[in-house]
Enzyme design. Structure first.
Site, PDB file in Angstrom:
ATOM      1  N   GLY A  53       1.018  -1.012  -0.264  1.00  0.00           N
ATOM      2  CA  GLY A  53      -0.007  -0.147   0.048  1.00  0.00           C
ATOM      3  C   GLY A  53       0.894   0.997  -0.035  1.00  0.00           C
ATOM      4  N   ALA A  54       0.596   2.393  -0.931  1.00  0.00           N
ATOM      5  CA  ALA A  54       1.918   2.911  -0.709  1.00  0.00           C
ATOM      6  C   ALA A  54       2.134   3.974  -0.109  1.00  0.00           C
ATOM      7  CB  ALA A  54       1.366   4.404  -2.421  1.00  0.00           C
ATOM      8  N   ARG A  89      10.376  -0.801  -4.971  1.00  0.00           N
ATOM      9  CA  ARG A  89       8.726  -1.282  -4.933  1.00  0.00           C
ATOM     10  C   ARG A  89       8.447   0.208  -6.112  1.00  0.00           C
ATOM     11  NH1 ARG A  89       3.437  -3.554  -3.034  1.00  0.00           N
ATOM     12  NH2 ARG A  89       3.607  -3.251  -4.867  1.00  0.00           N
ATOM     13  N   GLN A 200      -5.701  -8.629  -3.314  1.00  0.00           N
ATOM     14  CA  GLN A 200      -5.927  -8.081  -1.699  1.00  0.00           C
ATOM     15  C   GLN A 200      -7.059  -7.251  -1.629  1.00  0.00           C
ATOM     16  OE1 GLN A 200      -3.762  -7.062  -4.592  1.00  0.00           O
ATOM     17  NE2 GLN A 200      -2.075  -6.176  -3.667  1.00  0.00           N
ATOM     18  N   ASP A 241      -2.008   4.757  -6.247  1.00  0.00           N
ATOM     19  CA  ASP A 241      -0.135   4.700  -6.235  1.00  0.00           C
ATOM     20  C   ASP A 241       0.434   5.793  -6.684  1.00  0.00           C
ATOM     21  OD1 ASP A 241      -1.517   1.621  -6.210  1.00  0.00           O
ATOM     22  OD2 ASP A 241       0.155   1.448  -4.656  1.00  0.00           O
ATOM     23  N   ASN A 251      -3.062   3.313 -10.557  1.00  0.00           N
ATOM     24  CA  ASN A 251      -3.865   2.188  -8.551  1.00  0.00           C
ATOM     25  C   ASN A 251      -3.765   0.786  -9.595  1.00  0.00           C
ATOM     26  OD1 ASN A 251      -4.811   2.199  -5.929  1.00  0.00           O
ATOM     27  ND2 ASN A 251      -6.295   1.323  -7.515  1.00  0.00           N
ATOM     28  N   LYS A 252      -3.757  -0.386  -8.997  1.00  0.00           N
ATOM     29  CA  LYS A 252      -3.679  -1.679  -8.870  1.00  0.00           C
ATOM     30  C   LYS A 252      -4.365  -2.196 -10.017  1.00  0.00           C
ATOM     31  CE  LYS A 252      -1.774  -3.611  -6.706  1.00  0.00           C
ATOM     32  NZ  LYS A 252      -0.350  -4.631  -6.931  1.00  0.00           N
TER      33      LYS A 252
HETATM   34  O1  MRU Z   1       0.480  -3.923  -4.603  1.00  0.00           O
HETATM   35  P1  MRU Z   1      -0.133  -3.407  -3.734  1.00  0.00           P
HETATM   36  O2  MRU Z   1      -0.886  -4.124  -2.657  1.00  0.00           O
HETATM   37  O3  MRU Z   1       0.873  -2.578  -2.585  1.00  0.00           O
HETATM   38  O4  MRU Z   1      -1.038  -2.128  -4.265  1.00  0.00           O
HETATM   39  C1  MRU Z   1      -2.050  -1.292  -2.999  1.00  0.00           C
HETATM   40  C2  MRU Z   1      -2.678  -0.466  -4.145  1.00  0.00           C
HETATM   41  O5  MRU Z   1      -2.869  -0.804  -5.405  1.00  0.00           O
HETATM   42  C3  MRU Z   1      -3.721   0.264  -3.451  1.00  0.00           C
HETATM   43  O6  MRU Z   1      -5.008   0.603  -4.110  1.00  0.00           O
HETATM   44  C4  MRU Z   1      -3.460   1.928  -2.981  1.00  0.00           C
HETATM   45  O7  MRU Z   1      -1.509   1.220  -2.477  1.00  0.00           O
HETATM   46  C5  MRU Z   1      -3.667   2.750  -2.303  1.00  0.00           C
HETATM   47  S1  MRU Z   1      -2.832   3.710  -1.349  1.00  0.00           S
HETATM   48  C6  MRU Z   1      -4.252   3.684   0.359  1.00  0.00           C
END
Ligand code: MRU
Length: 363
Positions: A53-54, A89, A200, A241, A251-252
């Site tokens: 999560g970012a 990352r 997730q 992100d 984003n994801k």
């Molecule tokens: O690969 P991840 O689990 O780190 O990705 C997380 C996401 O894509 C979240 O939507 C993003 O970090 C938003 S943070 C609140």
């Protein structure tokens, strides 16, 4: 956030000057905390998504610098620690943001004060993230309240991946207004995208919402379009992100497809993010580095087997090539608005500058 009656942040320093985190790779089956004692352990935890999560990636990286300074506070060690963490990352802007902040603060301190300075700054980054997420929740709450007043049933909110407290230090970005609405007695129901390949949504968002008793339903990633066509989604709320200075939202992976479906069906689509997620140096989403993760995340899934043991099983035939790109970019034209700690704005350079007048996109 409370888990079984106890308040947790996702990361906290210990009296022994190590860092404690929740091991997110073990959820939802086991709630286990893990102690990180070195830069290398923090880098590994970020890379393997023990923490993810970012905003949490940024906070963890800040503590990684503190742990590194405890061992060796030289300029060379600082540079090496920054470099090691930067490569963990590539997509989340919060990582570069936190490292730049740590570099600025720590490099100014005398060598014998660097570890203390770094621990203090990492703590500030965490405290600020909590406050920013709380403000995001407060700014987005009227959107949910208005929808609640116009529909005579719970507000159906679709979310993708995990943008809750597990992705941040507390509260979450996209989930903060959901928790606040629920706590305020506004009836909400959350459609939780499972979020393949790492699930997730199914593993983390559903766990969070259940722990807070927020009504929710886990759905296959591809169901959102049909639910929108049927009028069963009132609002899409996601995190980010990295958001460009022109309002494009990375984003994801899969977020873009939800935005397309939302646009086609007249469903509002909002991204919630703190300022630390905005990359003021980028205008075009196509310039965002998209993380490519191991093929094994796609070829295998983890779950609890009939014996009760957590197992990792193959779902793709041996030999088939796979491509595991972890994020996508939603063009600003598909984004109804950005919700930040300073308020809600249009997903555009002008919108962001109305909230952050001191910032200018690099052209
Ligand atoms: O690969 P991840 O689990 O780190 O990705 C997380 C996401 O894509 C979240 O939507 C993003 O970090 C938003 S943070 C609140």
């Amino acid at each position: 956030m409370n888990i079984w009656g106890r308040h947790y942040r996702t990361i906290w320093p210990t009296a022994e000057r190590s860092v404690q985190v929740i091991d997110q790779t073990r959820l939802p089956f086991e709630f286990v905390t893990l102690e990180l004692r070195s830069l290398e352990q923090v880098a590994q935890a970020i890379r393997t998504m023990v923490v993810r999560g970012a905003p949490l990636i940024g906070a963890a990286a800040a503590y990684g610098i503190a742990l590194a300074m405890q061992t060796d506070a030289s300029d060379r060690a600082l540079d090496e620690a920054l470099r090691a963490l930067q490569t963990t990352r590539p997509t989340a802007q919060n990582l570069s943001w936190a490292l730049a902040r740590m570099r600025a603060v720590v490099s100014r301190a005398a060598a014998d004060a660097r570890a203390d300075t770094a621990f203090r700054e990492a703590g500030l980054i965490c405290d600020e993230d909590v406050e920013q997420c709380r403000c995001i929740g407060i700014h987005a709450l009227p959107l949910v309240r208005q929808l609640a007043e116009s529909v005579a049933r719970p507000v159906n909110i679709l979310t993708h991946c995990n943008a809750g407290w597990l992705a941040c230090v507390d509260w979450g970005t996209a989930l903060a207004p959901i928790y606040m609405a629920h706590d305020a007695g506004i009836a909400v129901h959350v459609w939780v995208d499972e979020t393949r390949p790492r699930n997730q949504g199914a593993a983390l968002t559903a766990f969070e919402l259940a722990a807070h008793a927020v009504p929710h339903t886990v759905i296959a990633d591809n169901l959102g379009g049909l639910l929108m066509q049927r009028g069963q989604v009132d609002l899409v709320l996601v995190g980010s992100d990295r958001t460009t200075a022109s309002g494009e939202v990375c984003n994801k992976v899969g977020t873009y497809l939800k935005a397309l479906a939302a646009h086609d069906n007249g469903v509002p689509f909002y991204a919630a993010l703190p300022a630390s997620t905005i990359d003021w140096s980028l205008e075009h989403g196509a310039d965002i580095p998209i993380e490519e993760r191991p093929a094994s995340e796609l070829t295998h899934v983890t779950g609890r087997g009939p014996s009760g043991a957590v197992e990792n099983v193959r779902v793709v035939a041996e030999g088939s090539p796979v491509l595991n790109l972890a994020f996508d970019v939603t063009p600003a034209r598909l984004v109804t608005g950005l919700i930040t700690e300073r308020g809600v704005c249009a997903a555009s350079a002008a919108g962001l500058q109305s909230l952050y007048p001191q910032r200018r996109a690099a052209s």
